[in-house]
Structures are given as structure tokens and as C-alpha cells.
Write a protein that holds these residues in place. Structure first.
Motif, PDB file in Angstrom:
ATOM      1  N   MET A 139      32.979  47.535 -12.366  1.00  0.00           N
ATOM      2  CA  MET A 139      32.692  46.752 -14.036  1.00  0.00           C
ATOM      3  C   MET A 139      32.357  44.943 -13.783  1.00  0.00           C
ATOM      4  O   MET A 139      32.625  44.393 -12.267  1.00  0.00           O
ATOM      5  CB  MET A 139      33.885  46.737 -14.484  1.00  0.00           C
ATOM      6  CG  MET A 139      33.684  48.327 -15.077  1.00  0.00           C
ATOM      7  SD  MET A 139      35.025  47.952 -16.918  1.00  0.00           S
ATOM      8  CE  MET A 139      35.583  49.538 -16.964  1.00  0.00           C
ATOM      9  N   LYS A 140      31.767  44.661 -15.058  1.00  0.00           N
ATOM     10  CA  LYS A 140      31.383  43.390 -13.975  1.00  0.00           C
ATOM     11  C   LYS A 140      31.956  42.021 -15.161  1.00  0.00           C
ATOM     12  O   LYS A 140      32.885  42.879 -16.744  1.00  0.00           O
ATOM     13  CB  LYS A 140      30.386  42.926 -14.715  1.00  0.00           C
ATOM     14  CG  LYS A 140      29.123  43.981 -13.444  1.00  0.00           C
ATOM     15  CD  LYS A 140      27.438  42.988 -13.572  1.00  0.00           C
ATOM     16  CE  LYS A 140      26.007  43.834 -13.528  1.00  0.00           C
ATOM     17  NZ  LYS A 140      26.364  44.883 -13.797  1.00  0.00           N
ATOM     18  N   ALA A 141      32.272  40.767 -15.223  1.00  0.00           N
ATOM     19  CA  ALA A 141      33.092  39.722 -16.212  1.00  0.00           C
ATOM     20  C   ALA A 141      32.654  40.030 -17.580  1.00  0.00           C
ATOM     21  O   ALA A 141      33.206  39.545 -18.947  1.00  0.00           O
ATOM     22  CB  ALA A 141      32.739  38.066 -15.583  1.00  0.00           C
ATOM     23  N   GLU A 142      31.320  40.881 -17.885  1.00  0.00           N
ATOM     24  CA  GLU A 142      31.057  40.680 -19.365  1.00  0.00           C
ATOM     25  C   GLU A 142      30.886  41.633 -20.148  1.00  0.00           C
ATOM     26  O   GLU A 142      30.518  42.343 -21.299  1.00  0.00           O
ATOM     27  CB  GLU A 142      29.399  40.740 -19.198  1.00  0.00           C
ATOM     28  CG  GLU A 142      28.274  41.102 -18.021  1.00  0.00           C
ATOM     29  CD  GLU A 142      28.077  40.185 -17.062  1.00  0.00           C
ATOM     30  OE1 GLU A 142      28.837  39.605 -16.477  1.00  0.00           O
ATOM     31  OE2 GLU A 142      26.892  40.532 -16.404  1.00  0.00           O
ATOM     32  N   LEU A 175      35.132  33.327 -14.312  1.00  0.00           N
ATOM     33  CA  LEU A 175      35.354  34.706 -14.380  1.00  0.00           C
ATOM     34  C   LEU A 175      33.202  34.473 -14.583  1.00  0.00           C
ATOM     35  O   LEU A 175      32.619  35.601 -14.404  1.00  0.00           O
ATOM     36  CB  LEU A 175      35.491  35.423 -14.767  1.00  0.00           C
ATOM     37  CG  LEU A 175      37.194  36.387 -14.456  1.00  0.00           C
ATOM     38  CD1 LEU A 175      37.576  36.887 -14.821  1.00  0.00           C
ATOM     39  CD2 LEU A 175      36.962  36.910 -13.443  1.00  0.00           C
ATOM     40  N   GLY A 176      32.913  33.579 -15.818  1.00  0.00           N
ATOM     41  CA  GLY A 176      31.500  33.886 -16.607  1.00  0.00           C
ATOM     42  C   GLY A 176      31.744  35.116 -17.639  1.00  0.00           C
ATOM     43  O   GLY A 176      30.849  35.225 -17.103  1.00  0.00           O
ATOM     44  N   ALA A 177      33.219  35.221 -17.863  1.00  0.00           N
ATOM     45  CA  ALA A 177      32.857  36.174 -18.904  1.00  0.00           C
ATOM     46  C   ALA A 177      32.929  35.468 -20.222  1.00  0.00           C
ATOM     47  O   ALA A 177      33.964  35.178 -20.681  1.00  0.00           O
ATOM     48  CB  ALA A 177      34.215  36.863 -18.791  1.00  0.00           C
ATOM     49  N   GLY A 178      32.392  35.817 -20.945  1.00  0.00           N
ATOM     50  CA  GLY A 178      32.160  34.433 -22.087  1.00  0.00           C
ATOM     51  C   GLY A 178      32.315  34.739 -23.408  1.00  0.00           C
ATOM     52  O   GLY A 178      32.407  34.231 -24.253  1.00  0.00           O
TER      53      GLY A 178
END
Ligand code: ACO
Length: 322
Positions: free
Chosen positions: A69-72, A99-102
Motif C-alpha cells: 500500500m501507499k501512504a495515501e 509519510l506524505g499521508a494527507g
């Protein structure tokens, strides 16, 4: 209703290793004393400028990669820590930025060494309700920063590190029996004096140092941990014989041994990393789990029980079907 299924895990450790022999150079102790009393042989210590959020971010990235999975994809971040980067914002907010998980929610949770069990139980409720879809549950600590390096009774016990899980909400009918099946959480606030940090923003305006009456904590540990495990197993409708892996909080090998003996568990099913990691508080369970997954012990289909006990006193256990 949804089930909270484990999709991936990962760990992170600082590069610097401090062995018991290294320790004996600046503390009045010996490898023999530490090994015999605790099972600890070495611990990892964070570098200057390396913070709890750095270790937590590294562990989270490893868990995301493991989950594919990705941070988003993440809409909930819970960080169990007693050693946040700052008083606020939450270390979870900082990790979200790194992480850049906004999207979604992020917060810290504080139950000291039981923090990861509390965080898993909390994430399970958020996911089971359908309010959130994919969670990062992180245990991250830099206990080296709150140790009194003059106090040999505590400074030899702890290390730094982080571990993380990715959980996903899956409709119960599609979950195939997998997920966090049950948890049992407890606190006895009358025992705060046994293990605490003698500083904080409201009381002293300082960070403070860890203080522990080790032998009193030890006496409380085995019975309370065993009880929580039995309660969690009952709530999950499983027997201890069915458990494939026991991943305890790594505080002391003698406590782990006491629980194994009391519950009649099979010693070969115990995951222990205390010799290499020391006590990394809320990070110890996901770190140990990640080691056992990476070396092929913990695998899909396994039934795992986790437990912890720490300052508060807090304690608890959870049963997880992979
Ligand atoms: N090196 C050498 N000697 C030492 C050290 C050391 N690092 N530390 C203590 N000693 C000495 C003591 O001074 C004492 O000496 P004395 O008999 O001359 O007074 C002797 O060793 C025995 O001390 P005890 O405290 O009675 O030792 P004990 O067998 O209880 O072991 C320990 C201590 C390892 C701390 C143990 O009590 C323990 O593991 N307790 C549980 C701690 C724990 O699990 N905490 C988990 C919670 S973690 C969290 O929530 C943050």
C-alpha cells in the motif's frame, strides 16, 4: 460491521548498538548481571537528531511496503508512544507529514509499554465501525532520552526502536475469520508510583526521567498479564492450545518465562527479541512480530496472541487471526 485485518508489518531500529559490555564502561554493572536478571544482551540507541517520529516513519514505510500500500491509502494513524518528539503536536501528526499521508485522522495514544496493545484495540474499534478504512498502528519510542544514565537499576533495561502494522477494514462476511478477534485492556491507577517519569509539561515544565520500583513491577506482572491473556482468549472463543505464536511485550525474559509457565504455553511458540532489542516499550511487540514474520515463523493463517504491561499500571492482551 467490519473486521480489522492485518495487512502488513515492519520495524525500524537505530544503527547504534550498545552491548552490556559497552554499558559496563560507564555504568556500575556487568554483562552477567543484566543477562541473568533480564535476558538483555544489547539495545539500539537513537543517534543525535534521530527522533521517535523518524523511527516511526521508517517502520510505517516498511509496513506499507509489506502491505503493498501507499501512504495515501491510509486514513487513520495511531502512534503509541511515551516519548513523543514534542509535547505537541502529536508524533502521529509529524509522521503523517513525513509519510506524505494527507488524509484522515492522526493521534497519539499513551499507555506506556501497553501502548501497542491499547492502540491495536483502539484501531480495531475505528475500523469495525466503518468510520475508517485503513490504519497505520505504530509503536515508536526513544526511551534513551528519558533514562537517568546514573541510575543502573533502570538505564540498562531500555532501548529505542519502532514497529508498525497496517490494518484494513473488511466486511465481516468477507473476512474469512481473520482479524483482531478480541482484546482485553486494564489499568490500575493506584499503582502509578511503581513506574513513572518524574517530569512533564504541567507538573514540572521539564521532560523528567524514568523512575521504577523494578521488583514491585515484576511482582505485579505475571499474574496480571496471564489474566488478561485468558480474558482475551475467552472473548475470542479460542483456547491457548490453538495459539500459534505468543508475541509478548519484551520487558524481561523472566516475566515472559513466568507467563509461559503459568499458562502452560509451549516455549517454542514464544517470540522473544529482548536479547537484541532490550525493552523498547510500545515498540517491542510490532518489532518482535516483524522479526518473526521476516524469518518465516509468523505466516498467513496463524493465530497470534499479544500482551503488554507498563506504567499506569496498564496491561492488556489481544488475539489476532492472520
Ligand atoms: N547492575 C548490577 N547490579 C544492579 C543493577 C545493575 N544494572 N541494578 C540493580 N543492581 C543491584 C541492586 O542494587 C541490588 O543490590 P543490593 O541487593 O546490594 O541492594 C541487586 O542488584 C538486586 O536488585 P533488585 O532490584 O532486587 O533486582 P531484581 O532481581 O528485582 O531485578 C529488574 C531488577 C531487572 C529491574 C527486575 O525487577 C525487573 O525486570 N522488573 C520489571 C521491570 C519491568 O518489566 N518493567 C516493565 C514495564 S516497562 C514500562 O512500562 C516502561
Amino acid at each position: 460491521p467490519f473486521r480489522a485485518i492485518v495487512r502488513g508489518c515492519g520495524g525500524a531500529l537505530p544503527d547504534r548498538v550498545v552491548t552490556n559490555a559497552d554499558m559496563a564502561k560507564f555504568v556500575d554493572t556487568s554483562d552477567e548481571w543484566i543477562t541473568e536478571r533480564t535476558g538483555i544482551r544489547q539495545r539500539h540507541i537513537a543517534a543525535e537528531g534521530q527522533y521517535t517520529s523518524d523511527l516511526g516513519t521508517e517502520a510505517a514505510k516498511a509496513a506499507l511496503a509489506d502491505a503493498g500500500m501507499k501512504a495515501e491509502d491510509i486514513d487513520l494513524i495511531i502512534v503509541a508512544t511515551a516519548t513523543p518528539d514534542m509535547t505537541f503536536p502529536a508524533t502521529a501528526s509529524i509522521i503523517q507529514r513525513k509519510l506524505g499521508a494527507g488524509a484522515g485522522a492522526a493521534f497519539d495514544l499513551q499507555a506506556v509499554c501497553t501502548g501497542f496493545v491499547y492502540a491495536m484495540a483502539t484501531a480495531e474499534k475505528f475500523l469495525a465501525s466503518g468510520q475508517h478504512k485503513r490504519a497505520l498502528v505504530i509503536g515508536a519510542e526513544t526511551f534513551s532520552r528519558i533514562l537517568d544514565w546514573e541510575d543502573r537499576t533502570t538505564c540498562v533495561l531500555f532501548g529505542d526502536g519502532a514497529g508498525a502494522f497496517v490494518l484494513e477494514a473488511v466486511p465481516t462476511e468477507d473476512a474469512g475469520g481473520k482479524g483482531i478477534l478480541a482484546s482485553h485492556l486494564r489499568c490500575d491507577g493506584s499503582l502509578t508510583d511503581l513506574l513513572f517519569v518524574d517530569g512533564g509539561p504541567s507538573m514540572t515544565g521539564t521532560v523528567g526521567h524514568l523512575r521504577m520500583q523494578g521488583n514491585k513491577v515484576f511482582r505485579e506482572a505475571v499474574g496480571r498479564i496471564s489474566d488478561a491473556m485468558v480474558e482475551a482468549a475467552e472473548a475470542a472463543s479460542i483456547t491457548m492450545d490453538e495459539v500459534d505464536w505468543f508475541v509478548p511485550h519484551q520487558a524481561n525474559q523472566r516475566i515472559i518465562g513466568g507467563v509461559v509457565k503459568k499458562l502452560g504455553l509451549d516455549e517454542s511458540k514464544v517470540v522473544s527479541t529482548i536479547a537484541r532489542h532490550g525493552n523498547t516499550s510500545a515498540a517491542s511487540i510490532p518489532l518482535a512480530w516483524s522479526v518473526a514474520k521476516a524469518d518465516g515463523r509468523i505466516k498467513d493463517g496463524d493465530l497470534v496472541i499479544i500482551e503488554g504491561m507498563g506504567g499506569g499500571l496498564t496491561w492488556g492482551a489481544a488475539v489476532i487471526q492472520l
